[in-house]
Motif scaffolding. Structure first.
Motif, PDB file in Angstrom:
ATOM      1  N   PHE A 297       0.835  -1.201   0.000  1.00 54.96           N
ATOM      2  CA  PHE A 297       0.000   0.000   0.000  1.00 54.96           C
ATOM      3  C   PHE A 297       0.874   1.256   0.000  1.00 54.96           C
ATOM      4  CE2 PHE A 297      -2.861  -3.237   1.593  1.00 54.96           C
ATOM      5  CZ  PHE A 297      -4.074  -2.908   1.013  1.00 54.96           C
ATOM      6  N   VAL A 298       1.923   1.234   0.793  1.00 48.75           N
ATOM      7  CA  VAL A 298       2.838   2.378   0.849  1.00 48.75           C
ATOM      8  C   VAL A 298       3.570   2.546  -0.479  1.00 48.75           C
ATOM      9  CG1 VAL A 298       4.830   3.365   2.043  1.00 48.75           C
ATOM     10  CG2 VAL A 298       3.121   2.070   3.331  1.00 48.75           C
ATOM     11  N   VAL A 299       4.009   1.427  -1.051  1.00 48.47           N
ATOM     12  CA  VAL A 299       4.745   1.478  -2.317  1.00 48.47           C
ATOM     13  C   VAL A 299       3.875   2.052  -3.426  1.00 48.47           C
ATOM     14  CG1 VAL A 299       5.827   0.063  -4.108  1.00 48.47           C
ATOM     15  CG2 VAL A 299       6.276  -0.424  -1.701  1.00 48.47           C
ATOM     16  N   LEU A 300       2.639   1.582  -3.522  1.00 47.13           N
ATOM     17  CA  LEU A 300       1.750   2.074  -4.573  1.00 47.13           C
ATOM     18  C   LEU A 300       1.367   3.528  -4.348  1.00 47.13           C
ATOM     19  CD1 LEU A 300      -0.615  -0.989  -5.189  1.00 47.13           C
ATOM     20  CD2 LEU A 300       1.406  -0.283  -6.466  1.00 47.13           C
ATOM     21  N   TRP A 301       1.189   3.924  -3.094  1.00 45.72           N
ATOM     22  CA  TRP A 301       0.871   5.329  -2.804  1.00 45.72           C
ATOM     23  C   TRP A 301       2.027   6.233  -3.242  1.00 45.72           C
ATOM     24  CZ3 TRP A 301      -3.284   8.066  -1.310  1.00 45.72           C
ATOM     25  CH2 TRP A 301      -3.084   9.369  -0.849  1.00 45.72           C
ATOM     26  N   ARG A 302       3.255   5.736  -3.072  1.00 48.17           N
ATOM     27  CA  ARG A 302       4.419   6.535  -3.410  1.00 48.17           C
ATOM     28  C   ARG A 302       4.699   6.535  -4.913  1.00 48.17           C
ATOM     29  NH1 ARG A 302       7.759   4.178  -0.100  1.00 48.17           N
ATOM     30  NH2 ARG A 302       8.739   2.808  -1.644  1.00 48.17           N
ATOM     31  N   THR A 303       4.354   5.457  -5.608  1.00 45.92           N
ATOM     32  CA  THR A 303       4.706   5.348  -7.023  1.00 45.92           C
ATOM     33  C   THR A 303       3.548   5.724  -7.950  1.00 45.92           C
ATOM     34  OG1 THR A 303       4.167   2.987  -6.913  1.00 45.92           O
ATOM     35  CG2 THR A 303       6.471   3.594  -6.661  1.00 45.92           C
ATOM     36  N   LYS A 304       2.411   5.065  -7.807  1.00 46.29           N
ATOM     37  CA  LYS A 304       1.272   5.316  -8.703  1.00 46.29           C
ATOM     38  C   LYS A 304      -0.018   5.109  -7.918  1.00 46.29           C
ATOM     39  CE  LYS A 304      -0.054   5.865 -13.145  1.00 46.29           C
ATOM     40  NZ  LYS A 304       0.373   6.971 -14.013  1.00 46.29           N
ATOM     41  N   LYS A 305      -0.614   6.188  -7.446  1.00 46.12           N
ATOM     42  CA  LYS A 305      -1.764   6.092  -6.549  1.00 46.12           C
ATOM     43  C   LYS A 305      -2.960   5.413  -7.207  1.00 46.12           C
ATOM     44  CE  LYS A 305      -0.535  10.156  -3.774  1.00 46.12           C
ATOM     45  NZ  LYS A 305       0.772  10.367  -4.421  1.00 46.12           N
TER      46      LYS A 305
ATOM     47  N   PRO B 126      -7.408  -0.898  -8.225  1.00 39.86           N
ATOM     48  CA  PRO B 126      -7.602  -2.346  -8.428  1.00 39.86           C
ATOM     49  C   PRO B 126      -7.200  -3.175  -7.216  1.00 39.86           C
ATOM     50  CG  PRO B 126      -5.762  -1.533  -9.749  1.00 39.86           C
ATOM     51  CD  PRO B 126      -6.473  -0.335  -9.220  1.00 39.86           C
ATOM     52  N   LEU B 127      -6.163  -2.752  -6.476  1.00 37.05           N
ATOM     53  CA  LEU B 127      -5.757  -3.497  -5.287  1.00 37.05           C
ATOM     54  C   LEU B 127      -6.881  -3.509  -4.252  1.00 37.05           C
ATOM     55  CD1 LEU B 127      -2.343  -3.433  -3.500  1.00 37.05           C
ATOM     56  CD2 LEU B 127      -4.413  -3.179  -2.167  1.00 37.05           C
ATOM     57  N   THR B 128      -7.448  -2.327  -3.980  1.00 38.12           N
ATOM     58  CA  THR B 128      -8.502  -2.218  -2.963  1.00 38.12           C
ATOM     59  C   THR B 128      -9.766  -2.951  -3.395  1.00 38.12           C
ATOM     60  OG1 THR B 128      -7.614  -0.051  -2.328  1.00 38.12           O
ATOM     61  CG2 THR B 128      -9.822  -0.603  -1.562  1.00 38.12           C
ATOM     62  N   VAL B 129     -10.134  -2.810  -4.672  1.00 41.33           N
ATOM     63  CA  VAL B 129     -11.327  -3.497  -5.180  1.00 41.33           C
ATOM     64  C   VAL B 129     -11.155  -5.009  -5.070  1.00 41.33           C
ATOM     65  CG1 VAL B 129     -12.668  -3.987  -7.266  1.00 41.33           C
ATOM     66  CG2 VAL B 129     -12.065  -1.634  -6.705  1.00 41.33           C
ATOM     67  N   THR B 130      -9.989  -5.511  -5.462  1.00 40.63           N
ATOM     68  CA  THR B 130      -9.726  -6.954  -5.378  1.00 40.63           C
ATOM     69  C   THR B 130      -9.793  -7.432  -3.937  1.00 40.63           C
ATOM     70  OG1 THR B 130      -8.261  -6.798  -7.301  1.00 40.63           O
ATOM     71  CG2 THR B 130      -8.094  -8.781  -5.947  1.00 40.63           C
ATOM     72  N   LEU B 131      -9.152  -6.706  -3.037  1.00 38.09           N
ATOM     73  CA  LEU B 131      -9.116  -7.093  -1.631  1.00 38.09           C
ATOM     74  C   LEU B 131     -10.522  -7.137  -1.027  1.00 38.09           C
ATOM     75  CD1 LEU B 131      -7.476  -7.657   0.973  1.00 38.09           C
ATOM     76  CD2 LEU B 131      -7.336  -5.192   1.301  1.00 38.09           C
ATOM     77  N   LEU B 132     -11.283  -6.071  -1.213  1.00 35.88           N
ATOM     78  CA  LEU B 132     -12.614  -5.991  -0.608  1.00 35.88           C
ATOM     79  C   LEU B 132     -13.578  -7.003  -1.223  1.00 35.88           C
ATOM     80  CD1 LEU B 132     -13.034  -2.105  -0.221  1.00 35.88           C
ATOM     81  CD2 LEU B 132     -12.351  -3.792   1.503  1.00 35.88           C
ATOM     82  N   CYS B 133     -13.522  -7.168  -2.545  1.00 36.22           N
ATOM     83  CA  CYS B 133     -14.425  -8.131  -3.197  1.00 36.22           C
ATOM     84  C   CYS B 133     -14.083  -9.567  -2.805  1.00 36.22           C
ATOM     85  CB  CYS B 133     -14.362  -7.966  -4.718  1.00 36.22           C
ATOM     86  SG  CYS B 133     -15.137  -6.453  -5.320  1.00 36.22           S
ATOM     87  N   CYS B 134     -12.799  -9.872  -2.669  1.00 34.81           N
ATOM     88  CA  CYS B 134     -12.407 -11.216  -2.226  1.00 34.81           C
ATOM     89  C   CYS B 134     -12.933 -11.495  -0.819  1.00 34.81           C
ATOM     90  CB  CYS B 134     -10.891 -11.357  -2.242  1.00 34.81           C
ATOM     91  SG  CYS B 134     -10.160 -11.551  -3.884  1.00 34.81           S
ATOM     92  N   LEU B 135     -12.849 -10.502   0.056  1.00 29.95           N
ATOM     93  CA  LEU B 135     -13.321 -10.685   1.428  1.00 29.95           C
ATOM     94  C   LEU B 135     -14.843 -10.771   1.488  1.00 29.95           C
ATOM     95  CD1 LEU B 135     -10.993  -8.202   3.370  1.00 29.95           C
ATOM     96  CD2 LEU B 135     -10.812 -10.690   3.258  1.00 29.95           C
ATOM     97  N   ALA B 136     -15.518 -10.002   0.639  1.00 33.56           N
ATOM     98  CA  ALA B 136     -16.979  -9.900   0.732  1.00 33.56           C
ATOM     99  C   ALA B 136     -17.704 -11.005  -0.034  1.00 33.56           C
ATOM    100  CB  ALA B 136     -17.441  -8.529   0.237  1.00 33.56           C
ATOM    101  N   ILE B 137     -17.241 -11.323  -1.253  1.00 33.17           N
ATOM    102  CA  ILE B 137     -18.020 -12.242  -2.093  1.00 33.17           C
ATOM    103  C   ILE B 137     -17.243 -13.476  -2.538  1.00 33.17           C
ATOM    104  CG2 ILE B 137     -19.574 -10.444  -2.927  1.00 33.17           C
ATOM    105  CD1 ILE B 137     -17.935 -10.214  -5.429  1.00 33.17           C
ATOM    106  N   GLY B 138     -15.953 -13.552  -2.256  1.00 35.70           N
ATOM    107  CA  GLY B 138     -15.198 -14.757  -2.604  1.00 35.70           C
ATOM    108  C   GLY B 138     -13.967 -14.453  -3.429  1.00 35.70           C
TER     109      GLY B 138
END
Length: 624
Positions: A455-463, A468-480
């Motif tokens: 998260f820190v690396v992406l914030w520093r390089t390309k916000k 896609p990282l957050t969407v993938t993480l939340l969707c994996c936790l919520a729906i599979g």
């Protein structure tokens, strides 16, 4: 690929292929035929079935079969086995034993994560080692059950039973092998690092939370991340004190053992600490077994244990294509329907895991991703004949293998042999493994699998990559996991399309050679989604500025355009002509200029690459 021939008898040839390392061997006989050994990308050489090309004086091309090179590439053991030595065997034996001590408790733990009997973890841990010995190209990779593979098959096992995990292993192996043969490894490139990190982080969180109840002594299983949290909250009053104490102590012990001050090449004491650190999972599990055995021998049962594990080696048989579960018989078509998208998602994720790990430990060496896919596919196919669940490269065991100084894939034979020995002789001992200890092993492994720093690396390089990282993480936790991966890939593709449709444009007024112009410079190649956008931006800028400034569209960053872009550039020329404004295409590359002129030959007079702008707009220079 281009081939150019010089007009000499003893001529030489130039073989050019993108990103190719080329070596030319010139013939010397009276027939003047020449052999070209072209070492290029894997897909190129594989399409040719060989890496040797013959060019005869008539100009015809033929491919001669370098059978030895082909066999060594497809069966790597043929390349390294003749060079094997006793010194390498010593290193491989040490590494294999160390990895085996890690693989046994992890295999049992991941079988439990998948909802399978504990012995399935052992069944899944040896065949891949033997198959990879023959077909694998990386000395470090250890193929076996992993937490992510276990989690992906869990829901299907809970529905249809353990036999389905074996069938999934076979079908996944077939799919992966076919993809390797067809050189479809490039499909992995469409899954970006943020999506992979989001997926792996979500998997680690889901697996860790699924073991939280076991760590606390709460009975029952969870179906998802949300369900695991809900069950722990609802049944928190059912927490068993001694289960919790043993689980927490096991976690603390694992962390302490991992951080022991050991060195592989240090003093004898430091080497001992290093070995203990590598074998920490096995040590903690064995201590747990010893405690449980002593207490149960005295009639004390303070915590839950794994229970009976089927003794002996697994039967060698075909994977089940018809499954009887409960009072229902599932035919092959029904099983395929039950698996659904998992038929593609499980092989794809297995490839991702294995290839990513192989690249991480390649250390600058060339990696043949298609060969790795072929090896992984065969590991799963052959594994299904001994009741294996789906397997892939394990980062933890591969790291242990590498740290132990493994020299060749022969280390896998030692690991597989140790697992087989365990299946035949020690399964009765493993029934005393405390469940909280296994839960601790899994949770600590998942803790070190988390990539919070990304998260820190992406914030520093390309916000924008955080989306896609957050969407993938939340969707994996919520729906599979599968749907989360699909959502992340979809967001990535949307972003790719957006940036293709909205390329970076530099638009500003400049004074060049004493002449004020509107300078337009696209920062990337242009494709059809960006065609109308470029035209609208230029016309919008011209509408805001009074006067009739000449317009220069500079194309040094534009490597290619398509017909739609060419059409819109021609329309832009017409629009500016109606406003009595001149337009020049300045410094465009040959390919882009050719496309533009092919669309409308009259545009040739507006394509320039030399002369001052004052001369160009005054008409004093000729077409370049």
């Amino acid at each position: 690929m281009s081939i150019k021939k010089k007009k000499k008898r003893n001529c030489s040839f130039h073989v050019d292929s993108t990103c190719a390392l080329r070596k030319v061997i010139v013939g010397e006989n009276n027939y003047s035929h020449f052999y070209f050994v072209v070492k290029t990308d894997t897909s190129f050489s594989e399409r040719c079935s060989s890496n040797v090309m013959t060019l005869w004086p008539t100009g015809t091309l033929s491919w001669s079969c370098d059978l030895k090179g082909l066999l060594q590439r497809r069966i790597p053991i043929l390349a390294w086995l003749p060079l094997y030595s006793w010194s390498k065997l010593l290193h491989d034996t040490l590494a294999g034993l160390t990895v085996g001590l890690t693989a046994i408790p992890q295999g049992i733990a991941y079988a439990i994560v998948a909802g399978l009997p504990a012995q399935y973890g052992l069944y899944s841990s040896f065949m891949g080692c033997f198959v990879y010995l023959v077909f694998g190209s990386s000395k470090d990779i250890t193929v076996g059950p992993t937490a992510i593979m276990a989690l992906l098959v869990q829901k299907h096992v809970m529905t249809v039973g353990a036999d389905l995990a074996v069938l999934v292993s076979f079908l996944s192996g077939v799919v992966i092998t076919i993809m390797g043969v067809l050189h479809l490894g490039f499909l992995v490139d469409f899954i970006s690092m943020p999506v992979i990190c989001g997926f792996s982080n979500a998997a680690a969180i889901i697996i860790a939370t699924s073991q939280l109840g076991t760590l606390l002594g709460i009975k029952g299983r969870s179906d998802s991340f949300i369900d695991a949290i809900r069950k722990v909250i609802e049944h928190i009053t059912e927490t068993q004190l001694w289960d919790m104490v043993l689980g927490v102590c096991s976690m603390v012990a694992l962390v302490l053992l991992k951080n022991l001050p050991g060195k592989k090449l240090g003093t004898p004491f430091e080497r001992l600490m290093w070995v203990i650190s590598l074998a920490r999972n096995a040590i903690v599990v064995m201590i747990g077994i010893l405690i449980a055995y002593v207490l149960y021998d005295h009639g004390i049962q303070p915590f839950q244990i794994t229970g009976n594990i089927t003794e002996g080696l697994p039967p060698f048989s075909l994977p089940p294509f018809t499954i009887v579960h409960g009072n229902r018989t599932y035919g092959f078509v029904e099983l395929i329907s039950e698996l659904g998208s998992s038929l593609l998602s499980i092989p794809l994720i297995a490839i991702l895991e294995s290839v990513a790990i192989a690249k991480a430990f390649a250390k600058g060496k060339t990696l043949d991703a298609n060969q790795e896919m072929l090896a992984l596919g065969l590991c799963n196919v052959f594994g299904s004949f001994v009741r294996s669940m789906p397997t892939t490269g394990s980062f933890t065991r591969t790291a242990v293998n590498n740290a132990s100084g493994v020299k060749t894939p022969m280390g896998g034979v030692i690991t597989g042999s140790l697992v087989l020995l365990t299946c035949g002789l020690l399964t009765s001992t493993f029934k005393f493994i405390p469940k909280p200890t296994l839960a601790a092993v899994i949770m600590i492994a998942m803790f070190y699998m988390l990539e919070v720093r990304v998260f820190v690396v992406l914030w520093r390089t390309k916000k924008i990559d955080l989306v896609p990282l957050t969407v993938t993480l939340l969707c994996c936790l919520a729906i599979g996991l599968e749907y989360g991966m699909i959502a992340g890939i979809a967001v990535n593709l949307i972003l790719l399309l957006y940036f293709a449709a909205r390329p970076g444009l530099l638009i500003e007024e400049r004074i060049v050679n004493g002449l004020t112009v509107l300078f337009v410079s696209p920062k990337q190649s242009l494709s059809f989604p960006a065609a109308e956008y470029l035209r609208e931006r230029v016309m919008s800028w011209c509408d805001k500025k009074p006067g009739k400034l000449p317009v220069v569209i500079e194309g040094r960053h534009v490597l290619r355009i398509d017909a739609t872009v060419a059409k819109n550039l021609a329309l832009l020329l017409s629009d500016l002509a109606l406003r009595d404004q001149k337009l020049i295409f300045w410094n465009w590359c040959e390919d882009a200029r050719r496309t533009l002129i092919s669309y409308d030959p009259s545009l040739a007079i507006y394509c320039r690459s030399s002369g001052s702008l004052v001369q160009i707009f005054s008409g004093e220079t000729e077409v370049c």
